[in-house]
Design an enzyme around this catalytic site. Sequence first.
Site, PDB file in Angstrom:
ATOM      1  N   LYS A  22      -8.390   4.039  -2.791  1.00 56.19           N
ATOM      2  CA  LYS A  22      -6.947   4.181  -3.031  1.00 56.19           C
ATOM      3  C   LYS A  22      -6.570   5.650  -3.173  1.00 56.19           C
ATOM      4  CE  LYS A  22      -5.115   2.430  -7.000  1.00 56.19           C
ATOM      5  NZ  LYS A  22      -4.371   3.486  -7.709  1.00 56.19           N
ATOM      6  N   GLY A  94       1.344   5.857  -9.847  1.00 53.40           N
ATOM      7  CA  GLY A  94       1.395   7.156 -10.516  1.00 53.40           C
ATOM      8  C   GLY A  94       0.906   8.263  -9.600  1.00 53.40           C
ATOM      9  N   SER A 168      -6.920  15.486 -15.860  1.00 49.77           N
ATOM     10  CA  SER A 168      -6.160  14.539 -15.024  1.00 49.77           C
ATOM     11  C   SER A 168      -6.136  15.040 -13.594  1.00 49.77           C
ATOM     12  CB  SER A 168      -4.736  14.395 -15.552  1.00 49.77           C
ATOM     13  OG  SER A 168      -3.922  13.787 -14.557  1.00 49.77           O
ATOM     14  N   GLN A 170      -4.475  13.744 -11.264  1.00 52.79           N
ATOM     15  CA  GLN A 170      -3.105  13.669 -10.735  1.00 52.79           C
ATOM     16  C   GLN A 170      -2.313  14.922 -11.104  1.00 52.79           C
ATOM     17  OE1 GLN A 170      -1.533   9.918 -12.092  1.00 52.79           O
ATOM     18  NE2 GLN A 170      -2.812   8.748 -10.679  1.00 52.79           N
ATOM     19  N   ASP A 318     -11.011   4.746 -14.876  1.00 53.87           N
ATOM     20  CA  ASP A 318     -10.488   3.446 -14.443  1.00 53.87           C
ATOM     21  C   ASP A 318     -11.478   2.308 -14.697  1.00 53.87           C
ATOM     22  OD1 ASP A 318      -8.116   4.634 -13.641  1.00 53.87           O
ATOM     23  OD2 ASP A 318      -8.797   4.945 -11.588  1.00 53.87           O
ATOM     24  N   ARG A 391      -6.193  -3.806 -12.759  1.00 58.41           N
ATOM     25  CA  ARG A 391      -7.602  -3.760 -13.191  1.00 58.41           C
ATOM     26  C   ARG A 391      -7.885  -4.809 -14.269  1.00 58.41           C
ATOM     27  NH1 ARG A 391      -9.126  -0.027  -9.753  1.00 58.41           N
ATOM     28  NH2 ARG A 391      -7.893   1.867  -9.551  1.00 58.41           N
TER      29      ARG A 391
END
Length: 434
Positions: A22, A94, A168, A170, A318, A391
């Site tokens: 992903k 996100g 992070s 992201q 995750d 999840r």
Amino acid sequence: MATVRSSPVAALTGTLRVPSDKSITHRALMLGALSEHAVGVDMPLDSADTAATANAVAACGADVDGLLGDHVVVHGRGVRGLRPHPAIDCANAGTLMRLFSGILVGQDGQSIILDGDASLRGRPMARIARPLRAMGASVFTAPGGTPPLVVSGGTPLRAMRHELTVASAQVKSAILLAGMYADGETWVVEPAPSRDHTERMLAASGVDVMRDGDAVGVRGPVARLDLPDMAVPADFSSAAFHLVAGALRADPDVRLQGVNLNPGRTGLLGVMRRMGADVTVRETAPVAGEPCGDLVVRRTDGLRATDVEAAEVPSMIDELPLVGLLAAFATGVTTVRGAQELRVKESDRVRTTVAALRGMGVDAQELEDGFSVMGQGRVPGGAMESAGDHRLAMLGVVAGLASDDGVSVGGFEACEVSYPTFARDVAAIGGVRA
Ligand code: S3P
């Protein structure tokens, strides 16, 4: 809302190629859109999250031909060539909202509103808005620091050094992407290493990516970007559900092919081994500049409790709910600490993981920055809710397969976000059709 019943099985066995990564699919679509030419992407993940990204780049003028899951061609518009669409729906993603903001600040044009579903609307965006504003960008959040975001591109950007308080990928990626539009070196220092897919893909596209100890930087302004045609490897975070199911029920083994083994992703392997699980890695050729391999897991009775510390958290962010499940099948107390980030994922995963485990008859407690589980070597079974979190939905199914009496999973459809074919794959290795 779909409720499925996951019933206990005696044995799981077989070989799977789980869906594509992903994180890498989001990035391939976005960097493809910024490339000077058309970019072919083989086997991009076909899921709700990545469809949102394909729609976003297409809405901004980078057409995407073909089918997610098969092969797409992204018609790149150049580093500064997107024509921002006034409203972008990021759905549950996100990664899309944060990374695309870092790109949109470098595009000329009108103000853009980025919004999402109820889950995304609760997630912190000040963590990207503040550093991007410090660079000179115009990025505003709703009053609580949450979406919707209003981004206006085209303001001159300053290159800076950013010290992140939270590891992070992201946030790091949003800053590095914005750094492509600044004059000079933009650096990001993280408290612990997170996945580095963005850095790898930018470097492969001809961007000057610099590393210095625990800092990573890009040199701007970037005049052109050329993402080569690429294939997307299988997603470790999707493989993880079968790895854990296999550790509990494989006979003789469960094999997972062509999985991305980016070191920022594979912390679960170390924790599983520490707990006594039998997992073997056979490295294969890299795909998309990422280390890849096949994973083989065998059933292990008598798992041991363990403690997961803050330094390990980013490499398994995750997968931590799955650690909670493994802990239930171990004997002794397992704790996960330094994981306050779990509270701001697709759900508050400290709360939803503990609630799910308790719903199955497991003794689990919330901690401010993680959770603890009193393992009894078994999971009695019961009922849990996904809380709209993909999840958690898949965790419930894996738990049911190895439970005494089965687990009812409410909100199973949430798995569309990252793994729409999960039920089929569970059935393929011998799990009851979920
Ligand atoms: C992701 C990074 C992680 C992860 C998320 C995907 C990415 O988030 O939890 O599922 O693609 O960069 P953070 O970087 O915010 O921890």
